[in-house]
Design a protein around this motif. Structure first.
Motif, short mmCIF file in Angstrom:
data_model
loop_
_atom_site.label_atom_id
_atom_site.label_comp_id
_atom_site.label_asym_id
_atom_site.label_seq_id
_atom_site.Cartn_x
_atom_site.Cartn_y
_atom_site.Cartn_z
N GLU A 192 5.77 5.41 0.97
CA GLU A 192 5.19 6.14 2.08
C GLU A 192 5.48 5.41 3.39
O GLU A 192 5.57 4.18 3.42
CB GLU A 192 3.67 6.25 1.91
CG GLU A 192 3.23 7.21 0.83
CD GLU A 192 3.33 8.65 1.26
OE1 GLU A 192 2.86 9.00 2.36
OE2 GLU A 192 3.91 9.45 0.50
N PRO A 193 5.62 6.15 4.48
CA PRO A 193 5.74 5.48 5.78
C PRO A 193 4.39 4.89 6.19
O PRO A 193 3.36 5.23 5.61
CB PRO A 193 6.15 6.63 6.72
CG PRO A 193 5.57 7.86 6.07
CD PRO A 193 5.67 7.62 4.59
N ILE A 194 4.41 4.02 7.17
CA ILE A 194 3.16 3.47 7.68
C ILE A 194 2.25 4.60 8.16
O ILE A 194 1.04 4.59 7.92
CB ILE A 194 3.43 2.47 8.81
CG1 ILE A 194 4.05 1.19 8.25
CG2 ILE A 194 2.14 2.12 9.56
CD1 ILE A 194 4.40 0.16 9.29
N PHE A 195 2.82 5.59 8.82
CA PHE A 195 2.07 6.76 9.29
C PHE A 195 2.75 8.00 8.73
O PHE A 195 3.92 8.24 9.00
CB PHE A 195 2.04 6.79 10.82
CG PHE A 195 1.41 8.04 11.39
CD1 PHE A 195 0.15 8.45 11.01
CD2 PHE A 195 2.10 8.81 12.32
CE1 PHE A 195 -0.44 9.60 11.54
CE2 PHE A 195 1.52 9.95 12.87
CZ PHE A 195 0.26 10.35 12.48
N ASN A 196 2.03 8.78 7.95
CA ASN A 196 2.63 9.94 7.28
C ASN A 196 2.19 11.27 7.91
O ASN A 196 2.21 12.30 7.26
CB ASN A 196 2.30 9.93 5.80
CG ASN A 196 0.81 10.06 5.53
OD1 ASN A 196 0.00 10.08 6.45
ND2 ASN A 196 0.43 10.12 4.26
N SER A 197 1.80 11.22 9.16
CA SER A 197 1.39 12.38 9.98
C SER A 197 -0.07 12.77 9.79
O SER A 197 -0.57 13.67 10.47
CB SER A 197 2.28 13.61 9.76
OG SER A 197 1.85 14.45 8.71
N LEU A 254 0.81 -1.21 0.00
CA LEU A 254 0.00 0.00 0.00
C LEU A 254 0.85 1.27 0.00
O LEU A 254 0.33 2.35 -0.25
CB LEU A 254 -0.91 0.02 1.23
CG LEU A 254 -1.98 -1.06 1.29
CD1 LEU A 254 -2.60 -1.12 2.67
CD2 LEU A 254 -3.05 -0.82 0.23
N ARG A 255 2.11 1.15 0.31
CA ARG A 255 2.92 2.34 0.53
C ARG A 255 3.67 2.80 -0.73
O ARG A 255 4.34 3.82 -0.70
CB ARG A 255 3.89 2.09 1.69
CG ARG A 255 3.16 1.75 2.98
CD ARG A 255 3.99 2.00 4.21
NE ARG A 255 5.07 1.05 4.37
CZ ARG A 255 4.95 -0.12 4.99
NH1 ARG A 255 3.78 -0.48 5.50
NH2 ARG A 255 5.98 -0.91 5.12
#
Length: 545
Positions: free
Chosen positions: A361-366, A187-188
């Protein structure tokens, strides 16, 4: 670099585990954890009908609309997933959507007003000091204790996946938002180079891998009339300036650097002042001079890019898997049956090398939903947000309504023809937007959404190609103190402006490449070393979380 490799590997493993957890979010006895779960100690007893509240409650919520809204969807309240969530929880949401194109400006005005809605969903990396700054300035509240007491679904995910908790926490351990999580490496990555395979076949060349091979291909596209119209109108390479400088570094990555901060040997560097950047600029200058790069690259917008692709003028460009590979393949199917657009590997300098940096993309992108200091119903808000991390909520926001937007086939949530083959000609994203919003929000994105969003063989193969990259040179999302954030903004605003101006001058020949050392000294004089030191300090804190 070893620390980074271990961290990335752990995050990918955690993401894979999280994808499994998403299909159930189950407790040890196999029962799903949703709003009907008995409340933890200290929480108010839930109404017997399973709703969060026993009397009507309205919460205000600031969030930008995702993608192109479907006809009739003027607010998220018009979306089936949110309508169903209101039925399940008893909580109504008063959505506040900023005008398209004015999102950041209206967010800044909201911050300046001091009068905040109950929830703000935003990419908090854009706020001065990030989530830390927003908490320290009193805009939003830390959520750790509330999550532990009133958010069983998210708590389970964090307990089962420590690297996820690390990713969404600040350096001092606080959690500032209910996060949008990309649970699986699949997904990233959703972006990379696209190339006309039919043009490659026509000029008799194989898929390029090295920078030298790319030059050969682009030159052949320019000189051999691959679109067959008898005119020398081909644009071998169209690369948007913002992409080249800020996004995925589709050619710069061959030199192992980015146009911003990245890691080299475990140390933070700023790519645009490295000697390798000079080599990249010289290459791009040569290509531009030869007419291999679109003369109007600096001013081409999305509509112009669409027109050039569907007008069969472009051979290579940076593309998203859905809004590029999928969109143009579908648009050209009836116009030119031979049109073949495929994903190309990120280039390298030496044959046989693996690409160094690509889009990931990171797992959490803020991006997450934060609760503001003005919220008078924090516990109820936390429970409402947590609903999306349970099995029922996750299915709603990834797939919509069973029997309408998807049906279960052998345990797989398959989107219906209304979504995949919309009778009104709506795109996949737009038609799905009537029911769900899997593109972003406070929940866990499901891999099975992307498997259908990228359903064409060309899209699936493109994703595999674009994912075949080392990517250990990227910095993880970092937390900065207010002072660090202020200094970074002050330094990098001027440096970025100067970098962008000089990029065009070097590429177009207005500034000779021989002046690169002068350009580097100018950036050094603008304080780049202080900015590097701030990034390095934040990275070391991240490793110690």
């Amino acid at each position: 670099m070893k620390h980074r490799n271990k961290s990335l590997t752990a995050m990918m493993a955690a993401g894979t585990a999280l994808a499994v957890a998403l299909t159930g979010c189950s407790g040890s006895n196999g029962t799903s954890v949703d709003t009907s779960t008995p409340a933890p100690a200290g929480a108010a007893e839930a109404p017997k009908d399973g709703k969060i509240v026993s009397s009507p409650l309205t919460l205000s919520y600031f969030v930008q609309m995702s993608g192109n809204p479907a006809p009739g969807v003027k607010s998220y309240n018009d979306m089936a997933a949110y309508q169903e969530t209101e039925k399940k929880t008893g909580i109504h949401i008063d959505f506040q959507h900023p005008a398209t194109g004015q999102e950041k400006n209206q967010f800044n005005l909201l911050m300046a007003s001091g009068s905040y809605p109950d929830v703000i969903e935003w990419g908090w990396g854009d706020y001065p000091g990030g989530g830390v700054g927003a908490m320290n300035s009193g805009v939003i509240i830390p959520l750790n204790d509330y999550i532990a007491k009133y958010a069983p679904n998210l708590t389970k995910l964090l307990t089962d996946n420590p690297e996820i908790k690390k990713a969404i926490s600040t350096d001092d351990g606080r959690i500032f938002a209910f996060p949008f999580l990309r649970s699986d490496p699949y997904l990233r990555t959703y972006f990379g180079l696209g190339i006309r395979q039919d043009w490659l076949d026509k000029v008799g060349l194989k898929m390029p891998e090295t920078i030298d091979e790319w030059h050969t291909v682009l030159k052949a596209f320019k000189e051999n009339d691959p679109n067959g119209n008898g005119k020398a109108d081909e644009i071998p390479l169209l690369i948007r300036k913002d992409t080249m400088l800020n996004f995925s570094n589709v050619f710069l990555n061959a030199w192992g650097i980015s146009a911003r901060f990245n890691l080299d040997g475990g140390k933070v560097i700023y790519g645009p002042i490295q000697p390798k950047y000079k080599e990249f600029l010289q290459t791009m200058r040569n290509w531009y001079k030869e007419g291999l790069i679109d003369r109007d690259y600096a001013g081409t917008d999305d509509k112009q890019k669409d027109a050039k692709w569907t007008g069969e003028l472009v051979g290579v460009s940076e593309l998203a898997v859905g809004g590029g590979i999928g969109k143009y393949t579908t648009a050209m199917a009836g116009k030119n049956p031979k049109f073949s657009l495929v994903g190309a590997p990120y280039p390298v300098l030496n044959k046989g090398d693996k690409p160094v940096l690509g889009q990931v993309e990171p797992i959490f992108n803020s991006v997450g939903a934060a609760i503001t200091k003005n919220n008078k119903h924090v516990v109820e808000t936390v429970k409402w947000l947590d609903y999306k991390y349970g099995q029922e909520g996750a299915m709603l926001f990834n797939f919509g309504i069973e029997g309408k937007s998807y049906t279960m086939k052998d345990g797989f949530p398959a989107y219906t023809d209304e979504i995949m083959k919309n009778p009104d000609g709506l795109s996949f994203a737009t038609s799905l937007g009537r029911y769900a919003v899997p593109f972003g929000g406070p929940f866990v994105q499901d891999k099975r959404y992307q498997e259908q969003n990228a359903a064409l063989p060309q899209q699936q193969n493109a994703l595999k190609t674009w994912m075949d990259v080392k990517n250990d040179g990227w910095l993880p999302p970092l937390s900065f103190t207010n002072e660090e954030s202020t200094r970074l903004a002050a330094i990098m605003t001027d440096i970025t402006t100067y970098r962008d101006e000089m990029f065009d001058k070097f590429i177009m020949g207005a500034e000779p490449i021989e002046n690169f050392d002068k350009y580097v000294k100018t950036i050094q004089g603008m304080g780049i070393q202080e900015a590097i030191d701030i990034q390095e300090a934040a990275y070391k804190r991240y490793l110690k979380r």
